[in-house]
Enzyme design. Structure first.
Site, PDB file in Angstrom:
ATOM      1  N   ASP A 119      52.686  36.824  50.551  1.00 21.47           N
ATOM      2  CA  ASP A 119      53.145  36.309  49.166  1.00 21.47           C
ATOM      3  C   ASP A 119      53.926  35.072  49.558  1.00 21.47           C
ATOM      4  O   ASP A 119      53.774  34.141  50.124  1.00 21.47           O
ATOM      5  CB  ASP A 119      53.665  37.489  48.543  1.00 21.47           C
ATOM      6  N   ASP A 247      43.470  43.137  46.482  1.00 27.87           N
ATOM      7  CA  ASP A 247      44.365  42.064  45.814  1.00 27.87           C
ATOM      8  C   ASP A 247      43.636  40.802  45.137  1.00 27.87           C
ATOM      9  O   ASP A 247      43.086  39.944  45.727  1.00 27.87           O
ATOM     10  CB  ASP A 247      45.326  41.329  46.840  1.00 27.87           C
ATOM     11  N   HIS A 277      48.027  43.895  46.828  1.00 30.32           N
ATOM     12  CA  HIS A 277      48.734  42.711  46.986  1.00 30.32           C
ATOM     13  C   HIS A 277      49.906  42.957  48.004  1.00 30.32           C
ATOM     14  O   HIS A 277      50.027  42.182  48.749  1.00 30.32           O
ATOM     15  CB  HIS A 277      49.179  41.929  45.818  1.00 30.32           C
TER      16      HIS A 277
END
Length: 301
Positions: A119, A247, A277
């Site tokens: 991320d 994801d 995710h």
């Protein structure tokens, strides 16, 4: 700059995460918290989280990496975890995060680093690597990227970005559960809420999605493009992608890295089954094992 530090008692009852806190003090009075465990002379696994999580996300990976003899360093980005939290959204920018993490890198004695980033940990970490290139021996990324604004964002990301800018009270539990494939228990959800006693602490979490470069004119887009050209198109050190199959936000994001980065050629890239995710929650042991195998296969340790 106005900022808050989360009261330490908020972190008193975290499941499987009782590591001694360490802090780096910044010039503006803020602090960056980090976990630092394992032999100081070993290969360092630098574990960078994203939004709205914190180093708590790595509690399933750290024990396995320690068992293989590595040092694990997991900082909390400014605005998250035990790190200081500016109270105004205007205090946050892509460049500011690069600066804060650069100060962290300059303050903590680490050599022979293998980056693992997911991320926003990738958006920031992949920008930090060229600034400290000689200290990094390998890179592993998961569910992340380095957007230049030239790529069309996924619908899932645009929906998330829109939602994050409209919500009044940031729903940490809803976000963490919604972006994982496994069922998170009450104690785990409370762990992700712990750094944020009330809405005064949540400016960073709220603004982060809006800071992702989604057009060529976005702040950071041109800098990212330059880093792609000057660093990653020439990166010959080992580079591996370990993305999740569940994801929708970063689906397909592994492909450019495998195609463009010389060091990605011949690596054991994986699409990990059952990984949402926040893949560290869903597949922490599998990720740690894959990271260890990457280190062994490339003789990084």
């Amino acid at each position: 700059m106005n900022f808050l530090d989360t009261p330490e008692e908020r972190f008193g009852d975290l499941p499987n995460f009782d590591y001694e806190p360490h802090f780096v003090s910044l010039a503006d009075g803020m602090r960056i918290h980090y976990v630092d465990v394992g032999p100081r002379d070993a290969l360092t696994c630098l574990l960078l989280h994203g939004e709205p999580s914190w180093s708590f996300l790595y509690r399933k990976m750290i024990p396995i990496l320690l068992s293989h003899g590595y040092r694990c360093v997991a900082p909390d980005l400014i605005g998250f975890g035990r790190s200081s939290k500016p109270t105004e959204q205007e205090s946050y920018s892509y460049d500011a995060h690069i600066g804060w993490m650069s100060s962290f890198m300059s303050s903590v004695d680490m050599d022979r680093i293998c980056l693992f980033a997911q991320d926003w940990g990738g958006l920031i970490g992949l920008r930090i690597v060229p600034l400290f290139e000689s200290r990094f021996v390998g890179i592993a990324i998961s569910n992340t990227g380095l957007p230049t604004g030239e790529q069309k964002p996924t619908k899932a990301f645009l929906d998330w970005q829109k939602f994050s800018q409209k919500v009044e009270s940031f729903p940490f539990e809803f976000v963490m559960q919604g972006a994982t494939t496994s069922e998170l228990d009450t104690a785990t959800l409370a762990g992700y809420r712990a750094p944020f006693p009330d809405d005064r602490y949540t400016a960073g979490a709220k603004i982060f999605p809006a800071l992702v470069p989604t057009s060529v004119d976005s702040p950071g887009a041109l800098d990212n493009k330059k880093v792609w050209k000057d660093c990653y198109s020439k990166w010959t050190k080992p580079f591996v992608t370990l993305f999740g199959d569940g994801d929708p936000v970063t689906k397909g994001g592994e492909a450019p890295w495998q195609k463009i980065v010389p060091g990605a050629k011949g690596q054991k890239h994986e699409i990990i089954k059952g990984g949402g995710h926040f893949i560290q929650e869903d597949c922490g042991p599998e990720l740690a094992t894959a990271l260890h195998q990457f280190i062994i296969d490339n003789s990084l340790a």
